[in-house]
Design a protein around this motif. Structure first.
Motif, PDB file in Angstrom:
ATOM      1  N   THR A  80     -12.051  -1.933   1.036  1.00  0.00           N
ATOM      2  CA  THR A  80     -11.806   0.040   0.419  1.00  0.00           C
ATOM      3  C   THR A  80     -13.129  -0.056   0.252  1.00  0.00           C
ATOM      4  O   THR A  80     -13.430   0.878  -0.077  1.00  0.00           O
ATOM      5  CB  THR A  80     -11.102  -0.312  -0.710  1.00  0.00           C
ATOM      6  OG1 THR A  80     -11.380  -0.441  -1.885  1.00  0.00           O
ATOM      7  CG2 THR A  80      -9.538  -1.125  -0.551  1.00  0.00           C
ATOM      8  N   GLN A 140       0.900  -1.216   0.293  1.00  0.00           N
ATOM      9  CA  GLN A 140      -0.264  -0.214  -0.330  1.00  0.00           C
ATOM     10  C   GLN A 140       1.121   1.301  -0.155  1.00  0.00           C
ATOM     11  O   GLN A 140       0.243   2.216  -0.259  1.00  0.00           O
ATOM     12  CB  GLN A 140      -0.543  -0.360   1.181  1.00  0.00           C
ATOM     13  CG  GLN A 140      -1.579   1.696   1.354  1.00  0.00           C
ATOM     14  CD  GLN A 140      -2.680   1.420   2.297  1.00  0.00           C
ATOM     15  OE1 GLN A 140      -3.162   0.569   2.736  1.00  0.00           O
ATOM     16  NE2 GLN A 140      -2.996   2.012   4.058  1.00  0.00           N
ATOM     17  N   TYR A 141       2.041   1.165   0.711  1.00  0.00           N
ATOM     18  CA  TYR A 141       2.684   2.328   1.214  1.00  0.00           C
ATOM     19  C   TYR A 141       4.189   2.421   0.074  1.00  0.00           C
ATOM     20  O   TYR A 141       4.282   3.462  -0.193  1.00  0.00           O
ATOM     21  CB  TYR A 141       3.376   2.687   2.870  1.00  0.00           C
ATOM     22  CG  TYR A 141       2.133   3.363   3.501  1.00  0.00           C
ATOM     23  CD1 TYR A 141       1.945   4.509   3.407  1.00  0.00           C
ATOM     24  CD2 TYR A 141       1.800   2.383   4.521  1.00  0.00           C
ATOM     25  CE1 TYR A 141       0.868   4.305   4.574  1.00  0.00           C
ATOM     26  CE2 TYR A 141       1.114   2.557   5.137  1.00  0.00           C
ATOM     27  CZ  TYR A 141       0.069   3.603   5.074  1.00  0.00           C
ATOM     28  OH  TYR A 141      -0.246   3.717   5.850  1.00  0.00           O
ATOM     29  N   LEU A 188      -7.942  -3.650   5.712  1.00  0.00           N
ATOM     30  CA  LEU A 188      -7.380  -3.168   4.441  1.00  0.00           C
ATOM     31  C   LEU A 188      -7.875  -3.580   2.873  1.00  0.00           C
ATOM     32  O   LEU A 188      -7.779  -2.752   2.123  1.00  0.00           O
ATOM     33  CB  LEU A 188      -5.610  -3.412   3.913  1.00  0.00           C
ATOM     34  CG  LEU A 188      -4.896  -2.742   5.340  1.00  0.00           C
ATOM     35  CD1 LEU A 188      -4.145  -3.760   5.224  1.00  0.00           C
ATOM     36  CD2 LEU A 188      -5.086  -1.382   5.164  1.00  0.00           C
TER      37      LEU A 188
END
Length: 367
Positions: free
Chosen positions: A272, A79-80, A269
């Motif tokens: 969404t 994700q990051y 997570l």
């Protein structure tokens, strides 16, 4: 037992006083229904998929959890856009903050932050025998980065920046923050407490991860308690280079997070659609509450979180007491040095409307 046996630094601590519990208010006022808008909780609760994941994981409660939370770290890393080695999972963001103090602070060090803000910064500093250097917020309730820079010396070890800040909901802009980080000496670690950062929806706003990628000496701290509604599950995480996280891993307990909490975080997570629903509801709720409370004569600045910091223009205690009797818990801010302020969490549309109706009746009655 005599306090003479206590560790001396513990004597300097102030016990954290949470907001009133629903059970406590029900008993005190003989009420059957309470709406808590005091603790910045998600009014809808966790994703149904997260609840199902926790229920499934509970069947394996006899097994220790996987100690590194590898699957969750891999998801967050994707994700990051960082390697999973740059992520540490632990028992809530407040626990991560305590680990940072245990890992980095020596007796006699100085730790700088602005007040009012999250009290764990002071607690972790004092526990380690260090000196908290507390600087007032600016006139518009933001962290005063210039005064923080002016307070840094050779004894400074950590700087905490709560962004958005609790209890004010204000932010320091990413441009201000990068200018500040350029000037921070290399022996100082900057901790960005970003518990509410998912609620910042400014276009092109750069979050802590971007400064980590650019090589600044930063630890970014996050939680699943707010946006994802997992406050009771106790799960949070830090992002930083592996060498910065290494001492945190050394002091962290072997199994800091339960199987249920990790399963819920992973499912959260993945969901969404639910996340986007929560963000949209919060956005609308902030606008509604700010508009209606302003119409009642309060001063309510813009917030980049899931709560509002409102100046009631009078002693807030009677308003808080009347709201309790009406079945609404809000957070009085007298303990932070703001006797005229209250902090109000955004609820569901129905909760927000009932709250405003009760508040209007109270304010009209006091006029």
């Amino acid at each position: 037992m005599s306090t003479e046996l206590w560790r001396q630094d513990v004597m300097k601590l102030q016990t954290y006083v949470p907001g009133k519990s629903i059970e406590e208010v029900k008993k005190q006022f003989g009420l059957s229904e309470i709406t808590r808008l005091a603790s910045n909780e998600n009014p809808y609760g966790p994703s149904p998929k997260a609840v199902a994941a926790m229920q499934a994981a509970a069947a394996e409660s006899h097994l220790y959890p996987e100690s590194t939370s590898a699957e969750l770290r891999a998801m967050l890393g994707e994700q990051y856009g960082v390697d999973s080695a740059q992520i540490l999972i632990s028992n809530g963001a407040d626990n991560v903050l305590m680990l940072i103090g245990q890992a980095y602070i020596n007796a006699g060090d100085e730790v700088v932050y602005c007040v009012p803000t999250f009290p764990v910064y002071r607690t972790s500093t004092v526990m380690m025998g260090a000196v908290p250097v507390e600087i007032p917020l600016t006139g518009d309730h933001k962290f005063d980065l210039d005064r923080i820079l002016g307070s840094i010396n050779e004894r400074t070890k950590l700087v905490y920046i709560c962004n958005p800040n609790n209890p004010t909901g204000t932010i320091v802009g990413d441009g201000e923050l990068e200018s500040f980080l350029r000037k921070v000496p290399s022996h100082v670690v900057v901790v960005l407490d970003e518990a509410y950062v998912e609620f910042v929806e400014l276009r092109d706003y750069r979050k802590g991860i971007e400064f980590i990628k650019k090589g600044y000496n930063v630890i970014s701290v996050h939680t699943f308690s707010k946006l994802y509604g997992l406050a009771a599950a106790r799960i949070g995480y830090a992002i930083a280079p592996p060498e910065v996280l290494a001492p945190l891993l050394a002091v962290r307990e072997p199994f800091p997070v339960s199987r249920m909490a990790v399963a819920a975080a992973i499912a959260s997570l993945e969901d969404t659609e639910y996340r986007d629903f929560i963000l949209a509801s919060n956005r609308d709720g902030l606008k509604y509450l700010q508009r209606e409370m302003t119409a009642l004569g309060f001063d309510v600045p813009d917030s980049y979180s899931n709560f509002l910091f409102a100046d009631t223009k009078r002693e807030a205690a009677p308003i808080v007491e009347s709201l309790l009797r009406a079945g609404f818990i809000v957070r009085p801010c007298k303990g932070w040095g703001y006797p005229n302020h209250i902090r109000v969490t955004v609820g569901s549309p129905e909760q927000n409307e009932r709250f405003i109706a009760a508040l209007a009746e109270i304010v009209t009655g006091q006029a």
